[in-house]
Design a protein around this motif. Structure first.
Motif, PDB file in Angstrom:
ATOM      1  N   HIS A   1     -29.421  67.685  -1.581  1.00 23.51           N
ATOM      2  CA  HIS A   1     -27.976  67.557  -1.744  1.00 23.51           C
ATOM      3  C   HIS A   1     -27.289  68.847  -1.312  1.00 23.51           C
ATOM      4  O   HIS A   1     -27.821  69.942  -1.504  1.00 23.51           O
TER       5      HIS A   1
ATOM      6  N   THR B   1     -28.453  64.417   1.504  1.00 19.50           N
ATOM      7  CA  THR B   1     -28.260  63.112   0.871  1.00 19.50           C
ATOM      8  C   THR B   1     -26.878  62.981   0.240  1.00 19.50           C
ATOM      9  O   THR B   1     -26.444  61.878  -0.062  1.00 19.50           O
ATOM     10  N   GLY B   2     -26.188  64.097   0.067  1.00 14.95           N
ATOM     11  CA  GLY B   2     -24.822  64.017  -0.434  1.00 14.95           C
ATOM     12  C   GLY B   2     -23.885  63.322   0.529  1.00 14.95           C
ATOM     13  O   GLY B   2     -22.889  62.716   0.113  1.00 14.95           O
ATOM     14  N   THR B   3     -24.204  63.380   1.826  1.00 13.80           N
ATOM     15  CA  THR B   3     -23.339  62.715   2.806  1.00 13.80           C
ATOM     16  C   THR B   3     -23.403  61.202   2.686  1.00 13.80           C
ATOM     17  O   THR B   3     -22.511  60.507   3.191  1.00 13.80           O
TER      18      THR B   3
ATOM     19  N   GLU C   1     -22.863  59.561   0.160  1.00 12.91           N
ATOM     20  CA  GLU C   1     -21.831  59.120  -0.774  1.00 12.91           C
ATOM     21  C   GLU C   1     -20.559  58.674  -0.060  1.00 12.91           C
ATOM     22  O   GLU C   1     -19.736  57.960  -0.644  1.00 12.91           O
ATOM     23  N   THR C   2     -20.378  59.087   1.184  1.00 17.02           N
ATOM     24  CA  THR C   2     -19.171  58.704   1.920  1.00 17.02           C
ATOM     25  C   THR C   2     -19.425  57.556   2.893  1.00 17.02           C
ATOM     26  O   THR C   2     -18.524  57.179   3.645  1.00 17.02           O
TER      27      THR C   2
ATOM     28  N   ASP D   1     -26.750  52.924  -5.931  1.00 21.72           N
ATOM     29  CA  ASP D   1     -25.729  53.432  -6.843  1.00 21.72           C
ATOM     30  C   ASP D   1     -25.582  54.947  -6.775  1.00 21.72           C
ATOM     31  O   ASP D   1     -24.690  55.502  -7.410  1.00 21.72           O
ATOM     32  N   GLY D   2     -26.498  55.605  -6.045  1.00 24.80           N
ATOM     33  CA  GLY D   2     -26.310  57.033  -5.808  1.00 24.80           C
ATOM     34  C   GLY D   2     -27.231  57.973  -6.555  1.00 24.80           C
ATOM     35  O   GLY D   2     -26.951  59.178  -6.616  1.00 24.80           O
TER      36      GLY D   2
ATOM     37  N   ALA E   1     -29.507  60.665  -7.049  1.00 31.46           N
ATOM     38  CA  ALA E   1     -29.841  61.713  -6.083  1.00 31.46           C
ATOM     39  C   ALA E   1     -31.343  61.906  -5.935  1.00 31.46           C
ATOM     40  O   ALA E   1     -31.848  62.110  -4.824  1.00 31.46           O
TER      41      ALA E   1
ATOM     42  N   ARG F   1     -32.853  58.916  -3.986  1.00 34.30           N
ATOM     43  CA  ARG F   1     -32.486  58.997  -2.568  1.00 34.30           C
ATOM     44  C   ARG F   1     -33.293  60.080  -1.856  1.00 34.30           C
ATOM     45  O   ARG F   1     -33.792  59.863  -0.751  1.00 34.30           O
TER      46      ARG F   1
END
Length: 229
Positions: A22, A171-173, A175-176, A213-214, A216, A219
């Motif tokens: 992340h 992996t934070g990307t 989320e968009t 669902d996200g 972290a 993912r």
């Protein structure tokens, strides 16, 4: 802090690391500093990704005193053509790119493919760092050196194999991403289990809802396993 996982792609002189975690865009400068031949980069991104992540990437390069210039191409599959490839390579040459300059591909599979292809061509080949921002790119197109553009005869028929020097799968990307793109990448990830790893398939099946669902950790583990495969 969310942990980062790493995987070494052992290709002798062309070996490189894949980092999965992340907020890797925000720390990309520090991650890249040790592998750049010179502290200078040319960033290639698109009109969807630039408003979300370009400033964060540029700030991370500023923090490490790494020079950069950026080009924003139109988003979408239509960018993978000769015209945009010519536009991109002309821009690189206009920036006085050197053989020790590194191209940075910030985006999904389209940007990774065309930026990687341009990097393989300009000056007969310069280094490229892949920063994939879609799930499909993180588990597939950013790994293995696949580059290319489309032609009138079909998809990806013009291209090269040009290995990156580093892959930063943030992996934070994810989320968009629109739900449809996320599910397409999830299906691609599940395919690795269907091909050769029944346990991974069952794990993806059991954790599919949490993945979408996200979660972290899930993912990160899924992207890493797909890259290992």
């Amino acid at each position: 802090m969310t942990p980062t996982s790493s995987l070494r792609v052992d290709l002798g002189a062309r070996a490189y690391d894949i980092l999965v975690g992340h907020d890797l865009v925000a720390t990309a400068g520090a991650k890249m500093a040790g592998v750049l031949a010179q502290p200078r980069t040319l960033i290639v991104t698109d009109s969807n990704v630039a408003p979300l992540y370009l400033k964060a990437l540029e700030a991370s390069l500023d923090s490490e005193n790494i020079e950069y210039a950026s080009i924003v191409l139109p988003a979408g599959e239509g960018t993978k053509d000769r015209e945009h490839l010519h536009q991109l390579t002309d821009w690189m040459l206009g920036q006085r790119i050197e053989r020790s300059t590194t191209v940075v591909a910030l985006g999904g599979g389209v940007i990774g493919d065309i930026a990687g292809f341009a990097a393989s061509m300009v000056l007969r080949g310069v280094d490229v760092v892949q920063i994939p921002t879609s799930l499909l790119a993180q588990v597939d197109s950013s790994v293995g050196g696949k580059t290319g553009i489309n032609s009138r005869s079909g998809k990806n028929l013009l291209g090269t194999f040009h290995q990156p020097i580093l892959v930063l799968a943030d992996t934070g990307t994810l989320e968009t991403l629109p739900p449809r793109q996320l599910l397409a990448g999830y299906a691609e990830t599940v395919k690795y289990g269907l091909i050769e790893d029944a346990a991974f398939f069952e794990w993806m099946d059991a954790n599919g809802a949490a993945f979408c669902d996200g979660d972290a950790d899930i993912r990160r583990a899924a992207v890493l396993r797909a890259c290992e495969t």
